[in-house]
Design a protein around this motif. Structure first.
Motif, short mmCIF file in Angstrom:
data_model
loop_
_atom_site.label_atom_id
_atom_site.label_comp_id
_atom_site.label_asym_id
_atom_site.label_seq_id
_atom_site.Cartn_x
_atom_site.Cartn_y
_atom_site.Cartn_z
N LYS A 144 0.85 -1.19 0.00
CA LYS A 144 0.00 0.00 0.00
C LYS A 144 0.89 1.24 0.00
CE LYS A 144 -3.83 -2.20 2.50
NZ LYS A 144 -4.69 -2.14 3.71
N ALA A 145 0.63 2.14 -0.95
CA ALA A 145 1.42 3.36 -1.06
C ALA A 145 0.50 4.56 -1.19
CB ALA A 145 2.36 3.28 -2.26
N ASP A 146 0.86 5.66 -0.52
CA ASP A 146 0.11 6.90 -0.58
C ASP A 146 0.99 8.00 -1.16
OD1 ASP A 146 -2.47 6.26 0.78
OD2 ASP A 146 -1.13 5.75 2.43
N CYS A 147 0.38 8.88 -1.97
CA CYS A 147 1.08 10.02 -2.56
C CYS A 147 0.30 11.29 -2.24
CB CYS A 147 1.22 9.84 -4.07
SG CYS A 147 2.20 11.14 -4.87
N TYR A 148 1.03 12.32 -1.85
CA TYR A 148 0.39 13.58 -1.43
C TYR A 148 1.09 14.76 -2.10
CZ TYR A 148 -0.68 17.56 1.61
OH TYR A 148 -1.07 18.79 2.09
N SER A 149 0.30 15.69 -2.66
CA SER A 149 0.84 16.90 -3.25
C SER A 149 0.30 18.11 -2.49
CB SER A 149 0.46 17.01 -4.73
OG SER A 149 1.02 18.18 -5.30
N PRO A 150 1.16 19.05 -2.09
CA PRO A 150 0.73 20.20 -1.29
C PRO A 150 -0.27 21.09 -2.04
CG PRO A 150 3.13 19.99 -1.29
CD PRO A 150 2.61 19.06 -2.34
N GLY A 151 -0.83 22.04 -1.29
CA GLY A 151 -1.87 22.92 -1.80
C GLY A 151 -1.48 23.70 -3.04
N SER A 152 -2.40 23.77 -4.00
CA SER A 152 -2.21 24.52 -5.23
C SER A 152 -3.59 24.87 -5.79
CB SER A 152 -1.42 23.70 -6.25
OG SER A 152 -2.12 22.50 -6.58
N ASP A 153 -3.58 25.65 -6.84
CA ASP A 153 -4.84 25.98 -7.53
C ASP A 153 -4.55 26.10 -9.01
OD1 ASP A 153 -7.49 26.64 -7.96
OD2 ASP A 153 -7.14 28.79 -7.66
N PRO A 154 -5.02 25.15 -9.82
CA PRO A 154 -5.87 24.01 -9.48
C PRO A 154 -5.06 22.91 -8.78
CG PRO A 154 -5.26 23.92 -11.79
CD PRO A 154 -4.74 25.21 -11.28
N PRO A 155 -5.74 21.89 -8.22
CA PRO A 155 -5.01 20.80 -7.55
C PRO A 155 -4.18 20.01 -8.55
CG PRO A 155 -7.35 20.27 -7.76
CD PRO A 155 -7.20 21.70 -8.16
N ALA A 156 -3.08 19.44 -8.06
CA ALA A 156 -2.19 18.66 -8.92
C ALA A 156 -2.83 17.34 -9.31
CB ALA A 156 -0.86 18.41 -8.21
N ASN A 157 -2.54 16.89 -10.50
CA ASN A 157 -2.96 15.57 -10.95
C ASN A 157 -1.88 14.56 -10.57
OD1 ASN A 157 -4.68 13.73 -12.42
ND2 ASN A 157 -3.08 13.70 -13.99
N LEU A 158 -2.28 13.42 -10.00
CA LEU A 158 -1.34 12.41 -9.53
C LEU A 158 -1.40 11.17 -10.41
CD1 LEU A 158 -1.95 12.70 -5.67
CD2 LEU A 158 -0.22 13.87 -7.06
N THR A 159 -0.23 10.67 -10.82
CA THR A 159 -0.15 9.49 -11.69
C THR A 159 0.86 8.52 -11.10
OG1 THR A 159 -0.62 10.87 -13.63
CG2 THR A 159 0.26 8.68 -14.03
N TRP A 160 0.50 7.23 -11.11
CA TRP A 160 1.37 6.18 -10.55
C TRP A 160 2.13 5.46 -11.66
CZ3 TRP A 160 2.39 5.71 -5.50
CH2 TRP A 160 1.49 6.22 -4.57
N TYR A 161 3.35 5.00 -11.30
CA TYR A 161 4.18 4.20 -12.21
C TYR A 161 4.77 3.03 -11.42
CZ TYR A 161 4.13 8.23 -15.39
OH TYR A 161 3.75 9.25 -16.22
N ILE A 162 4.85 1.88 -12.06
CA ILE A 162 5.57 0.73 -11.51
C ILE A 162 6.66 0.38 -12.52
CG2 ILE A 162 5.45 -1.68 -10.80
CD1 ILE A 162 2.56 -1.27 -10.02
N ASN A 163 7.91 0.53 -12.09
CA ASN A 163 9.06 0.28 -12.99
C ASN A 163 8.92 1.07 -14.29
OD1 ASN A 163 10.12 -1.57 -11.10
ND2 ASN A 163 8.93 -3.25 -11.99
N ASP A 164 8.58 2.36 -14.17
CA ASP A 164 8.46 3.29 -15.31
C ASP A 164 7.26 3.01 -16.20
OD1 ASP A 164 10.71 4.82 -14.61
OD2 ASP A 164 12.05 3.45 -15.65
N GLU A 165 6.43 2.05 -15.85
CA GLU A 165 5.20 1.79 -16.62
C GLU A 165 4.03 2.48 -15.96
OE1 GLU A 165 2.39 -1.93 -18.14
OE2 GLU A 165 4.37 -2.32 -17.28
#
Length: 292
Positions: A153-174
């Motif tokens: 289980k992994a969590d990713c967090y991006s600090p406050g911005s406007d608009p909010p940041a889009n988060l994308t996951w990668y496993i071994n660059d995929e």
């Protein structure tokens, strides 16, 4: 009645054909960073007719105009958050200094040709003024060593911005774009700081480890935080394959067995040669062979 309609149609046709204002093109950036200086332009073709007026609006409120027949020809209207740089503005563009995120909205340019027709055309474009995060994204992985078949289980967090940041996951660059048998993506959560008007992003991924995830015993998990083309940060961590390995079984070779018999005995209860005796025996044998 017929002749009246025909006469009106001809007049309308002639007015359209004699129109001097053509090819109005607006150029407004899709997105800019808060605090930047931005130039908005509106290009047009008046052919041989003079310009009557050139105006800019933000959400239907006029903030700049250029009228050649007036003195001075330019004028900036007082508006909250809008700071027009007159020295860099004119009959085809307007420059705004230090734009703020409150200026996100629709921008309209209006161009009017001089008489006798005073033909007018308008173009509209939308611009986003983005407030970027003050810090980098952060990632937390609950398990950094796992066995095949176990969950990560992994969590990713991006600090406050406007608009909010889009988060994308990668496993071994995929890039992980959708769920499958071994991956579960949770919906991105957006938290808003009402006092600052900023939005933070949080995402979670669950991975059921399989052998395809590990390259030389390691899996690289990455989270990319991105706001349009203005801001992009990547954070990553590693997960090690902790699956128990079977110890290899080593069998004795025939040559090793022969050495053991010479040094330690042949297993029949008779004592074998000591190392010193074996060396002396070999030396005597070499001398005899040389004397022959």
């Amino acid at each position: 009645m017929f002749w009246l309609r025909l006469f009106c149609s001809v007049l309308f046709f002639l007015a359209e054909e004699s129109s001097s204002l053509k090819s109005v093109r607006i150029r407004v950036p899709e997105v800019v960073k808060s605090g930047e200086t931005v130039t908005l332009s509106c290009e047009y073709d008046l052919e041989k007719v003079a310009l009557y007026s050139y105006k800019w609006y933000w959400n239907e409120v006029e903030f700049y105009r250029f009228v050649p027949k007036e003195s001075p020809p330019f004028r900036a209207f007082t508006m909250k958050y809008i700071n027009v740089d007159i020295s860099r503005s004119g009959p085809t563009q307007v420059t705004l200094r230090g734009v703020r995120r409150e200026l996100t909205g629709y921008y309209k340019c209006e161009v009017s040709a001089d008489g006798p027709l005073f033909h007018t055309d308008m173009k509209v474009a939308h611009m986003i003024v983005a407030e970027l995060p003050n810090g980098n994204p952060m990632m937390n992985i609950e398990q950094t060593k796992v066995e095949i078949g176990k969950k990560i289980k992994a969590d990713c967090y991006s600090p406050g911005s406007d608009p909010p940041a889009n988060l994308t996951w990668y496993i071994n660059d995929e890039q992980i774009t959708e769920e499958n048998e071994s991956v579960k993506l949770h919906p991105i959560e957006i938290e808003t700081d009402s006092a600052l008007g900023l939005h933070s992003s949080k995402s979670r991924i669950e991975i059921t480890a399989n052998r395809a995830h590990f390259i030389f015993g390691l899996m690289v998990v990455k989270c990319e935080a991105k706001i349009y083309t203005l801001w992009q940060k990547v954070v990553e961590d590693h997960v090690r394959d902790d699956t128990p390995q079977l110890a290899p079984v080593l069998g004795s070779t025939s040559s090793q067995s022969q050495v053991d018999e010479i040094i330690g005995g042949n297993g029949s209860g008779q004592p074998g040669l000591s190392i010193t005796s074996a060396i002396n025996f070999l030396l005597v044998l070499i001398v005899v062979l040389l004397l022959r």
